[in-house]
Design a protein around this motif. Sequence first.
Motif, mmCIF file in Angstrom:
data_model
loop_
_atom_site.group_PDB
_atom_site.id
_atom_site.type_symbol
_atom_site.label_atom_id
_atom_site.label_comp_id
_atom_site.label_asym_id
_atom_site.label_seq_id
_atom_site.Cartn_x
_atom_site.Cartn_y
_atom_site.Cartn_z
ATOM 1 N N ARG A 1 13.180 4.182 -3.390
ATOM 2 C CA ARG A 1 12.178 4.156 -4.700
ATOM 3 C C ARG A 1 11.395 5.347 -4.996
ATOM 4 O O ARG A 1 10.469 5.049 -5.723
ATOM 5 N N THR A 2 11.038 6.196 -3.832
ATOM 6 C CA THR A 2 10.130 7.275 -3.793
ATOM 7 C C THR A 2 10.774 8.483 -3.938
ATOM 8 O O THR A 2 11.974 8.646 -3.804
ATOM 9 N N GLN A 3 9.996 9.369 -3.883
ATOM 10 C CA GLN A 3 10.329 11.007 -3.548
ATOM 11 C C GLN A 3 10.533 11.150 -2.188
ATOM 12 O O GLN A 3 10.603 12.633 -1.861
ATOM 13 N N ALA A 4 10.696 10.481 -1.237
ATOM 14 C CA ALA A 4 10.546 10.677 0.203
ATOM 15 C C ALA A 4 11.810 11.783 0.751
ATOM 16 O O ALA A 4 11.486 12.679 1.395
ATOM 17 N N HIS A 5 12.933 11.314 0.082
ATOM 18 C CA HIS A 5 14.164 12.380 0.510
ATOM 19 C C HIS A 5 13.979 13.575 0.300
ATOM 20 O O HIS A 5 14.143 14.493 1.129
ATOM 21 N N SER A 6 13.365 14.180 -0.926
ATOM 22 C CA SER A 6 13.075 15.415 -1.316
ATOM 23 C C SER A 6 12.151 15.972 -0.599
ATOM 24 O O SER A 6 12.128 17.141 -0.255
ATOM 25 N N LEU A 7 11.131 15.300 -0.327
ATOM 26 C CA LEU A 7 9.851 15.798 0.365
ATOM 27 C C LEU A 7 10.468 16.160 1.948
ATOM 28 O O LEU A 7 10.097 17.137 2.256
ATOM 29 N N LEU A 8 11.158 15.300 2.577
ATOM 30 C CA LEU A 8 11.686 15.367 3.855
ATOM 31 C C LEU A 8 12.556 16.566 4.014
ATOM 32 O O LEU A 8 12.596 17.458 4.871
ATOM 33 N N ALA A 9 13.479 16.816 2.918
ATOM 34 C CA ALA A 9 14.625 17.765 2.903
ATOM 35 C C ALA A 9 13.937 19.084 2.685
ATOM 36 O O ALA A 9 14.543 20.378 3.420
ATOM 37 N N ASN A 10 12.650 19.377 2.301
ATOM 38 C CA ASN A 10 12.020 20.501 2.466
ATOM 39 C C ASN A 10 10.708 20.670 3.407
ATOM 40 O O ASN A 10 9.953 21.641 3.157
ATOM 41 N N ALA A 11 10.867 20.118 4.536
ATOM 42 C CA ALA A 11 10.039 20.258 5.511
ATOM 43 C C ALA A 11 10.478 21.286 6.748
ATOM 44 O O ALA A 11 11.722 21.262 6.808
ATOM 45 N N ASP A 12 9.455 21.750 7.440
ATOM 46 C CA ASP A 12 9.725 22.313 8.685
ATOM 47 C C ASP A 12 9.673 21.494 9.820
ATOM 48 O O ASP A 12 10.300 21.657 10.925
ATOM 49 N N TRP A 13 8.897 20.600 9.870
ATOM 50 C CA TRP A 13 8.474 19.492 11.014
ATOM 51 C C TRP A 13 8.124 18.236 10.159
ATOM 52 O O TRP A 13 7.554 18.129 9.190
ATOM 53 N N GLU B 1 16.897 -6.586 1.492
ATOM 54 C CA GLU B 1 17.107 -5.159 1.919
ATOM 55 C C GLU B 1 16.259 -4.648 2.930
ATOM 56 O O GLU B 1 15.085 -5.215 3.056
ATOM 57 N N PRO B 2 16.755 -3.580 3.903
ATOM 58 C CA PRO B 2 16.064 -3.261 4.933
ATOM 59 C C PRO B 2 14.609 -2.325 4.287
ATOM 60 O O PRO B 2 14.959 -1.713 3.382
ATOM 61 N N GLY B 3 13.630 -2.738 4.673
ATOM 62 C CA GLY B 3 12.292 -2.559 4.203
ATOM 63 C C GLY B 3 12.178 -0.968 4.116
ATOM 64 O O GLY B 3 11.798 -0.278 2.947
ATOM 65 N N VAL B 4 12.435 -0.076 4.919
ATOM 66 C CA VAL B 4 12.335 1.285 5.074
ATOM 67 C C VAL B 4 13.338 1.794 3.799
ATOM 68 O O VAL B 4 12.784 2.772 3.057
ATOM 69 N N ASP B 5 14.533 1.603 3.934
ATOM 70 C CA ASP B 5 15.522 2.110 3.041
ATOM 71 C C ASP B 5 15.286 1.717 1.500
ATOM 72 O O ASP B 5 15.124 2.647 0.806
ATOM 73 N N LEU B 6 14.398 0.665 1.326
ATOM 74 C CA LEU B 6 14.186 0.334 -0.030
ATOM 75 C C LEU B 6 13.088 1.277 -0.443
ATOM 76 O O LEU B 6 12.993 1.794 -1.434
ATOM 77 N N LEU B 7 12.177 1.298 0.497
ATOM 78 C CA LEU B 7 10.814 2.369 -0.017
ATOM 79 C C LEU B 7 11.264 3.595 -0.104
ATOM 80 O O LEU B 7 10.925 4.374 -1.178
ATOM 81 N N GLN C 1 0.818 -1.355 -0.061
ATOM 82 C CA GLN C 1 0.144 -0.045 0.250
ATOM 83 C C GLN C 1 0.904 1.213 0.014
ATOM 84 O O GLN C 1 0.502 2.299 -0.569
ATOM 85 N N SER C 2 1.981 1.113 0.750
ATOM 86 C CA SER C 2 2.836 2.238 0.694
ATOM 87 C C SER C 2 3.375 2.566 -0.757
ATOM 88 O O SER C 2 3.590 3.718 -1.191
ATOM 89 N N PHE C 3 3.887 1.502 -1.296
ATOM 90 C CA PHE C 3 4.348 1.740 -2.714
ATOM 91 C C PHE C 3 3.281 2.379 -3.639
ATOM 92 O O PHE C 3 3.210 3.155 -4.277
ATOM 93 N N LEU C 4 1.895 1.904 -3.547
ATOM 94 C CA LEU C 4 0.777 2.247 -4.289
ATOM 95 C C LEU C 4 0.593 3.732 -4.204
ATOM 96 O O LEU C 4 0.298 4.522 -4.863
ATOM 97 N N ASP C 5 0.599 4.266 -2.647
ATOM 98 C CA ASP C 5 0.443 5.515 -2.266
ATOM 99 C C ASP C 5 1.391 6.308 -2.811
ATOM 100 O O ASP C 5 0.949 7.648 -3.306
ATOM 101 N N GLN C 6 2.635 5.983 -3.033
ATOM 102 C CA GLN C 6 3.818 7.089 -3.355
ATOM 103 C C GLN C 6 4.058 7.011 -4.823
ATOM 104 O O GLN C 6 4.573 7.968 -5.398
ATOM 105 N N ILE C 7 4.084 5.788 -5.464
ATOM 106 C CA ILE C 7 4.416 5.778 -6.890
ATOM 107 C C ILE C 7 3.164 5.247 -7.870
ATOM 108 O O ILE C 7 3.267 5.445 -9.163
#
Length: 383
Positions: free
Chosen positions: A275-287, A266-272, A50-56
């Motif tokens: 494969r997604t845009q999570a890093h860029s989203l987190l990098a631009n967060a305030d909280w 592979e570690p599940g969180v690292d793999l997810l 579901q997490s993959f479905l939500d994000q990609i």
Amino acid sequence: MHIVIAPDSFKESLNARHVAQAVEAGMAPILPHARFSQLPMADGGEGYAQSFLDQIGGERYHYEVTGPDFRPVTAEFVINREHRLAVIDVASASGLPLVPQNVRNPRHTTSLGTGELIRAALDHDIDEIIIGLGGSATNDAGAGILTALGAKLLDGAGHPITPTGEGLGALMTIDLDTLDSRLKAVTLTAACDVDNPLCGPHGATTIFGPQKGGQEEDIRVLEQYLHRFASICHLQLGQSVCHFSGAGAAGGIGAALGGLLGARLEPGVDLLLSRTQAHSLLANADWVITGEGRVDGQTQHGKVPAAIASIAQAYQIPVVVLAGSVGDDCEALYQQGVTAIFPIQAGPCELSDALMNSKKNLIRTSENIARMIRLSSHRATTA
């Protein structure tokens, strides 16, 4: 203000997407000018597909397969055509919640349904299958998966064994020559949130067997049978399946996938995250708001809150962790980037009440966190 909400599921209560929605529902009225980004996460267990479905994106497919207690269940997986990718949760077909609590026993459960899902995924035009290994009811070393994919697991008389933890006690021969030939054309990737070996004091049976209903005698017997499986793999196939990291994931499914089917573990969180845009989203967060059902000393070992906090720490972004319950030994999380940990319960209660009221408690606690953020923001702008 940009707030990223990146929780894991609260197991047996809310999936990660519903947790994220509840958090935003609590915070948004208090911070009406904030921008919220929901990033539902999973570490390889329930809700990983579901997490993959939500994000990609992708399509969800449903199949009737063999459940962990051999009763039919309706399970699902996700296909993303653009990435030529299938994502399967072991928990969907072989998960612990599929077995009534009063009859749970890992001696008698099977991963057969997960193998049937893999076989169904091979019917699609894909290049890779990702399999999330968490949340299983099984301790069969992936015998059910191997059987569903065409392998022959035989007893001394040349008859197929029952593909359960108990059935491994009769195992004499493993023949992989009859495996589904389509497996050679795809990459198998196993996403796991544990690094346990197959056997021994830190292995699948000893650590996870009691959580699946195993009693002391069951644990002793199943440990012997996993050693038997590992010995046969070594002697007949020349494959060492016992000691590599993650071999004990999902009752030994990691051993079958990584040791016999050539899957990458592979570690599940690292793999997810990769494969997604999570890093860029987190990098631009305030909280960043994250969380899981229980936060304790194990959270730092590959769980969602620790992985999210580690990324946020690199950008000096504060991280708040929400938890259904908070255990001991959480101090290490503060060194990994966690700013604060909040239990969502209003007070002592029965587990059944906590599970039933998770959404309400998440909304209330998130509202209080938003008030704290609003106050700190106001003081920062008027200083």
